[in-house]
Design a protein around this motif. Structure first.
Motif: not given
Length: 348
Positions: A287-292
């Motif tokens: 799903a593209g990941g979670i912002p750092k």
């Protein structure tokens, strides 16, 4: 001199916000004002000389609670009025005037427990909303099918003034099958979401497959594929419904993220890795990941990335709490290529 020493000890004990007991050979020799207030006594003189076990009741099995990133033993306090007070303690050895004592630091957990119960209730309501949404998904297609059969029978009735008994019997049988399916859906959700808190031996892989079936309509609608990579593993004595609750929460988060980011071929992989004492369940998506800048906050209460979609911010927090309290486990998250991976460890 002794009086000055005692005054100094009292000053030190009363400089802390937690309750303090000073114990020698099992008996209370001193206590601070904070503990006197917690236990609802008039003065520490009512405590001094009594056995420490009169106010401190350890659990039958040693239980530990993480608080401010430190582990403390959970106990129950007995107040002057006989009320039971949840608390955590830390015991240390101390030497005063060449005499050895035990010093016990005590933190009253009543307010924390009340807040925790409130979070559980709020999470329960959120889970109920999700359950109703999933039931609606499961029911939509059979309801449409039943409506279609009824419309067809109505049309035939008006056109021919009579319906063949064989056709009618077949249509009634179809309706009955749809109703049985809908009834079974209710039973499945009732079993998976009931708050029985009973441990049982479960096949973790089969239980994971059962959880997947509950969200299959959502998966098909969004063209998302879940791959469960099976392994041979002994049955685990644990809380089946709470495991499913955690799993559904993680899977629904991935589904929401895939839909929100318009991923064409959404994919979720579930892997099992067994060690000597723990089973690790890894749930990864594309799903593209979670912002750092926020990935380390996702387990905080009320922190949500889905405010526009009525996210409560309690789902991942409750996953963490349930794993720690009922599974002696942990959960973490890390970025992977094209997505994130949640890893939960369950003690076996």
């Amino acid at each position: 001199m002794q009086k000055d020493t005692n005054n100094n000890i009292d000053t030190i004990l009363n400089s802390t916000i937690e309750g303090i007991l000073l114990i020698k050979k099992g008996f209370i020799v001193n206590a601070n004002d904070a503990l006197v207030q917690i236990l609802e006594y008039n003065s520490k003189d009512e405590l001094i000389g009594n056995l420490a076990t009169g106010v401190l009741i350890p659990s039958t099995t040693q239980k530990f609670l993480e608080f401010n990133k430190h582990l403390f033993q959970e106990v129950t306090l007995v107040s002057n009025s006989g009320d039971l007070i949840p608390a955590i303690i830390k015991i240390s050895d101390i030497e005063l005037s060449k005499k050895s004592y035990k010093i016990v630091s005590i933190i009253d957990l009543r307010e924390i427990k009340q807040n925790e119960n409130l979070l559980f209730r709020q999470s329960k309501l959120a889970s109920l909303g999700e359950m109703i949404s999933m039931i609606a998904h499961q029911w939509r297609q059979p309801l449409n099918s039943v409506a279609s059969i009824m419309a067809k029978l109505k049309f035939k009735s008006k056109k021919n003034n009579a319906i063949k008994s064989e056709d009618l019997a077949n249509e009634i049988k179809s309706i009955q099958n749809y109703l049985k399916y809908m009834s079974k859906t209710i039973d499945d959700f009732a079993n998976f979401f009931k708050d029985d808190k009973q441990k049982e031996y479960i096949d973790i892989v089969k239980t994971t497959q059962s959880a997947k079936k509950l969200i299959e309509p959502s998966l098909k609608a969004a063209n998302i594929q879940i791959n469960i990579h099976e392994i041979q593993i002994q049955k685990i004595y644990t809380y089946k419904n709470e495991y499913i609750q955690i799993l559904l929460n993680l899977l629904n988060n991935s589904i929401d993220a895939i839909i929100e980011k318009n991923i064409k071929n959404g994919k979720i992989d579930i892997n099992f890795i067994k060690s000597e004492n723990y089973l690790r369940i890894k749930i990864s998506d594309n799903a593209g990941g979670i912002p750092k800048d926020i990935i380390n906050r996702v387990f905080e209460p009320y922190f949500s990335t889905k405010h526009d979609k009525n996210g409560t911010g309690l789902g991942l927090y409750m996953c963490k709490v349930i794993l720690e309290k009922h599974f002696n486990g942990t959960i973490d998250v890390k970025q992977i290529k094209n997505g994130v991976c949640f890893s939960m460890d369950i003690k076996i």
